[in-house]
Write a protein that holds these residues in place. Structure first.
Motif, PDB file in Angstrom:
ATOM      1  N   VAL A  48       0.720  -1.445  -0.164  1.00 18.53           N
ATOM      2  CA  VAL A  48      -0.415  -0.149   0.187  1.00 18.53           C
ATOM      3  C   VAL A  48       0.383   1.581  -0.022  1.00 18.53           C
ATOM      4  O   VAL A  48       1.889   1.506   1.237  1.00 18.53           O
ATOM      5  N   LEU A  49       1.250   1.909  -1.168  1.00 15.41           N
ATOM      6  CA  LEU A  49       1.852   3.336  -0.878  1.00 15.41           C
ATOM      7  C   LEU A  49       0.567   4.645  -0.700  1.00 15.41           C
ATOM      8  O   LEU A  49      -0.109   4.355  -1.399  1.00 15.41           O
ATOM      9  N   THR A  50       1.481   4.843   0.182  1.00 16.06           N
ATOM     10  CA  THR A  50       0.686   6.098   0.386  1.00 16.06           C
ATOM     11  C   THR A  50       1.471   7.218   0.839  1.00 16.06           C
ATOM     12  O   THR A  50       3.113   7.354   0.518  1.00 16.06           O
ATOM     13  N   PHE A  51       0.710   8.554   0.439  1.00 17.46           N
ATOM     14  CA  PHE A  51       1.403   9.850  -0.158  1.00 17.46           C
ATOM     15  C   PHE A  51       0.884  10.660   0.511  1.00 17.46           C
ATOM     16  O   PHE A  51      -1.072  10.678   1.094  1.00 17.46           O
ATOM     17  N   GLU A  77       7.401  -9.752   2.542  1.00 18.15           N
ATOM     18  CA  GLU A  77       6.182  -8.839   3.530  1.00 18.15           C
ATOM     19  C   GLU A  77       5.613  -7.910   2.899  1.00 18.15           C
ATOM     20  O   GLU A  77       5.862  -7.045   1.837  1.00 18.15           O
ATOM     21  N   GLY A  78       4.396  -7.808   2.784  1.00 18.69           N
ATOM     22  CA  GLY A  78       3.608  -7.242   3.167  1.00 18.69           C
ATOM     23  C   GLY A  78       4.178  -5.423   3.157  1.00 18.69           C
ATOM     24  O   GLY A  78       4.586  -5.730   4.799  1.00 18.69           O
ATOM     25  N   ALA A  79       3.646  -4.674   3.080  1.00 14.99           N
ATOM     26  CA  ALA A  79       4.043  -3.074   3.493  1.00 14.99           C
ATOM     27  C   ALA A  79       3.212  -1.466   3.482  1.00 14.99           C
ATOM     28  O   ALA A  79       2.342  -1.939   2.457  1.00 14.99           O
ATOM     29  N   ILE A  80       3.199  -1.604   4.457  1.00 15.78           N
ATOM     30  CA  ILE A  80       2.307   0.021   4.530  1.00 15.78           C
ATOM     31  C   ILE A  80       3.919   1.168   3.987  1.00 15.78           C
ATOM     32  O   ILE A  80       4.405   1.638   4.850  1.00 15.78           O
ATOM     33  N   ILE A  81       3.663   2.033   2.745  1.00 17.32           N
ATOM     34  CA  ILE A  81       5.282   2.508   2.300  1.00 17.32           C
ATOM     35  C   ILE A  81       4.826   3.633   2.476  1.00 17.32           C
ATOM     36  O   ILE A  81       4.086   4.614   1.747  1.00 17.32           O
ATOM     37  N   LEU A  82       5.153   4.750   3.002  1.00 13.50           N
ATOM     38  CA  LEU A  82       5.318   6.406   3.740  1.00 13.50           C
ATOM     39  C   LEU A  82       5.838   6.779   2.516  1.00 13.50           C
ATOM     40  O   LEU A  82       7.298   6.896   2.690  1.00 13.50           O
ATOM     41  N   MET A  83       5.456   7.515   1.604  1.00  8.43           N
ATOM     42  CA  MET A  83       5.930   8.534   0.704  1.00  8.43           C
ATOM     43  C   MET A  83       5.272  10.280   0.742  1.00  8.43           C
ATOM     44  O   MET A  83       4.198  10.085   1.242  1.00  8.43           O
ATOM     45  N   HIS A  84       5.810  10.463  -0.244  1.00  2.87           N
ATOM     46  CA  HIS A  84       4.470  12.941   0.132  1.00  2.87           C
ATOM     47  C   HIS A  84       4.681  12.885  -0.794  1.00  2.87           C
ATOM     48  O   HIS A  84       5.463  12.366  -1.951  1.00  2.87           O
ATOM     49  N   ASP A  85       3.534  13.663  -1.584  1.00  3.39           N
ATOM     50  CA  ASP A  85       3.446  14.038  -3.267  1.00  3.39           C
ATOM     51  C   ASP A  85       3.042  15.806  -2.856  1.00  3.39           C
ATOM     52  O   ASP A  85       2.573  16.487  -4.122  1.00  3.39           O
ATOM     53  N   SER A  86       3.638  15.840  -1.406  1.00  3.78           N
ATOM     54  CA  SER A  86       3.727  17.500  -1.286  1.00  3.78           C
ATOM     55  C   SER A  86       4.027  17.685  -0.483  1.00  3.78           C
ATOM     56  O   SER A  86       4.968  17.291   0.372  1.00  3.78           O
TER      57      SER A  86
END
Length: 736
Positions: free
Chosen positions: A98-101, A247-256
């Motif tokens: 799960v890519l999160t921005f 492994e599954g992952a929730i990855i923290l990224m930023h679009d702002s």
């Protein structure tokens, strides 16, 4: 739009100079302009609100202890479900990502992130802030349309650890309002600002998570941090974002939140690489095999959200226009002040030279015209101030149908060289034209019936006519009742705004107005342009422009001083300035063809008319932007720079005012009220001008009415003017 001449002919019978009270009450006059100003301020406040300039993004350092956090949460997964009161955590299954921005949407970087996700057929979760969602609703809609999931990230991005539950509720509701307006949905997932891993939760952040759960939200933190916000390089971002051992992952990224070029470039490597290893990029609820986080919004909630987002869009556009307007008006104000100082200095230097002469001194008699309507209590002081003069004159009092015995009083005075001409009530222009017909001499001085001349005024006023090119001369009108606050403000305006202006206009050759209180005309010039016109409500401005177009010079005589009583109430001041503003617009419209004509008329039309229009009609309408942005800056910041800029403008004005007072040999003490004048008086003048614009554009009507005088004016070195009189100001009639 009808021409002023047509309006004058068609409306003359209807406008027969009635002098009753206005049917338009002052509060109603303020209503529309004030509403517009309040709406403008509201738009600015909304703009500051959605730009996080109040309740702004900030972080409060929390406690490091985690004794109150359940161990299952500290050792559990990144999805925390506290909705039932007992917290449990969830993890993303293997081979699912799960890519999160966070912090978007951003108009520059979010579209690029979306393009990369679309290119590789990947989906993710965007935790958006309400401020950004409200400002960029098109990007929010695109996220939903392309199959991505939305989560709340608060409205203003504060650290919630030390906020009240009311503030937390407000952040959530406003965030949902922005989503409803932008995409017609609400969401059930939430990520706290400044959060990281579940094991980093402490005694200050955990109660927030519990409360968020009680409000029906899943709290989503992370278990894989790309640290793209540090901009460590594309390779480092990819390495930190890559899960280990399938492994599954929730990855923290930023679009702002800054330059996200490395994030976009990292996606170009991360997405195909992990897809090649068998990973699936999906939404959070899909990865957890849970119902969608999105719920459609309908009914009033939907329309409320749309109204909010629409208002934000309007405020953004208005603010952009206002910023441009502020830059324009700031440039104009500073340029005008600089030009006034320079040209006023040149004018004073010229006329004060010991060898300066207009020509051979004029000593021949002149005619002084005094139009009067019901001036019984002030006419005697006016006439006696003339008879005490130092220049040979004849005095013609034109009684315009007075009902208080004004004419009888003047005749009973039995003064030599004073004649009374009676006529039926027809208005000031008709009275002046009647006086011109009865005048014996080739130079005609005009004054108001409640004005007092100094002994040297007429002599100083007529000397410029030694130059055969001069057709009219403007005198120096001064406020006599300057002891009250509103009188002091008008005194500053007269000395700085009128007489300093007249010096400038004299040098430029485009004097806009011969003041009705003190002016002189060459009779030949008046006859060539047809005399005083009834086409406008500012006959003094009208005749001055007509003289310019006919090729005559109009100059300023600084020592020809006349003392007048300025209005002493807001309503009376409103009535007077309303006539001046509205009449000036009429005069500009009447003489508009000068712009395309040749000869003297064309020169005035292409130089004087635009100059007068810009600085007397347009610029004053924009001037309050300075004060509007002062208020905006005080509320939203940067307060220090805003106050410094406003005081900078005030200092420039104070310098101009001090120079004007020095030229006129006035006491500087009255300038102590200048800051308050700029805050209050300028706003009144703005509303008057705005009302005049509205009247002109809507074809309103004005009718003549009275201004009550206290009669407490005395000319220094002259006669007392203790009197109670009236001044005529107009009623509405069409401009176009």
């Amino acid at each position: 739009m009808n021409s002023p001449a047509t309006r004058g002919r068609n409306g003359r019978k209807k406008r027969k100079a009635s002098h009753g009270r206005s049917r338009l009450r002052l509060p109603m006059r303020y209503l529309l302009p004030t509403t517009l100003l309040v709406a403008l301020l509201a738009m600015l406040m909304l703009r500051g609100y959605v730009h996080s300039e109040i309740l702004a993004d900030h972080r409060v350092r929390g406690a490091d202890r985690s004794t109150e956090v359940p161990k299952d949460v500290l050792t559990g997964g990144p999805v925390i479900d506290a909705r039932s009161g007992e917290a449990k955590t969830l993890r993303v299954p293997d081979r699912r990502i799960v890519l999160t921005f966070d912090d978007g949407p951003d108009p520059v970087w979010t579209p690029r992130v979306l393009d990369k996700l679309k290119e590789y057929d990947a989906h993710g979760v965007f935790f958006v802030t309400g401020t950004m969602a409200a400002r960029h609703p098109d990007l929010v809609r695109r996220m939903v349309e392309e199959g991505h999931e939305l989560g709340l990230h608060t409205f203003n991005h504060p650290d919630l650890s030390h906020q009240s539950t009311a503030r937390i509720d407000w952040e959530l509701s406003q965030n949902q309002l922005a989503l409803a307006g932008a995409a017609g949905i609400r969401t059930s997932i939430f990520r706290p600002p400044y959060s990281s891993f579940a094991h980093a939760m402490d005694n200050t952040s955990w109660p927030v998570t519990e409360y968020i759960g009680s409000r029906g939200y899943l709290t989503v933190v992370t278990d894989t941090d790309s640290q793209d916000w540090k901009r460590p390089g594309v390779r480092a971002i990819v390495e930190r974002a890559t899960p280990k051992d399938g492994e599954g992952a929730i990855i923290l990224m930023h679009d702002s939140g800054g330059d996200r070029s490395q994030t976009v470039a990292a996606l170009d490597t991360l997405l195909p690489d992990l897809k090649g290893r068998g990973y699936t990029f999906t939404r959070l609820t899909t990865a957890l095999d849970a119902p969608s986080a999105h719920t459609p919004v309908t009914g009033f909630a939907l329309w409320k959200g749309k109204a909010f987002v629409s208002a934000v869009a309007v405020s953004e556009r208005i603010t952009g226009v206002l910023v441009v307007g502020l830059a324009v008006i700031g440039t104009l104000v500073l340029a005008r002040f600089g030009l006034m100082l320079l040209l006023s200095f040149l004018h004073a230097r010229k006329v004060r030279r010991q060898d300066f002469r207009w020509g051979e001194p004029l000593g021949r008699p002149v005619s002084v015209l005094v139009p009067a309507y019901n001036e019984r209590e002030c006419i005697e002081a006016t006439v006696r101030s003339l008879t005490a003069g130092q220049h040979p004159i004849e005095i013609i009092v034109i009684d315009d149908g007075s009902t208080d015995g004004t004419a009888d009083l003047v005749e009973a005075m039995g003064l030599p060289r004073v004649r009374v001409v009676r006529q039926q009530n027809a208005g000031k222009p008709a009275a002046l034209n009647n006086g011109i017909r009865h005048a014996r001499y080739d130079i005609v001085v005009m004054m108001d019936g409640d004005t007092v001349f100094e002994p040297a005024t007429v002599r100083e006023l007529v000397q410029p006519f030694a130059d055969p090119r001069v057709g009219a001369v403007a005198g120096n009108a001064k406020v006599g009742n300057r002891d009250s606050l509103i009188g002091a403000w008008q005194h500053i305006e007269y000395v700085m705004g009128f007489n300093l202006d007249r010096r400038m206009y004299d040098v430029l050759g485009c004097m806009p107005t011969i003041p009705g209180a003190v002016g002189a005309f060459r009779r030949e010039a008046l006859e060539r342009v047809g005399g005083m016109s009834e086409d406008t409500l500012a006959e003094d401005t009208d005749i001055t422009m007509a003289l310019h177009r006919d090729g005559w010079r109009v100059v300023y005589a600084e020592n020809a001083r006349a003392w007048t009583e300025a209005p002493e109430s807001v309503q009376q001041l409103w009535s007077q300035r309303y006539r001046w503003s509205y009449g000036t617009m009429q005069a500009i419209w009447k003489h508009r063809r000068a712009v395309v004509e040749r000869g003297p008329s064309g020169r005035f039309g292409r130089v004087g008319l635009p100059f007068v229009s810009l600085f007397m009609v347009v610029a004053p309408l924009l001037a309050p932007l300075i004060d509007v942005f002062l208020l905006y800056g005080l509320v939203f910041g940067p307060t220090g720079k805003t106050v410094a800029a406003w005081f900078g403008v005030l200092v420039v004005q104070a310098v101009c005012a001090a120079y004007a007072f020095r030229l006129d040999k006035e006491r500087m003490t009255h300038l102590l009220s200048l800051p308050l004048q700029q805050i209050l008086y300028r706003q009144l003048m703005y509303v008057v001008l705005l009302q005049s614009w509205i009247t002109a554009l809507t074809g309103g009507r004005l009718r003549w009415q009275k201004l009550r005088r206290t009669g407490a004016v005395e000319a220094p070195g002259g006669v007392s003017a203790q009197r109670r009189g009236t001044e005529s100001v107009p009623e509405r009639r069409p401009v176009g």
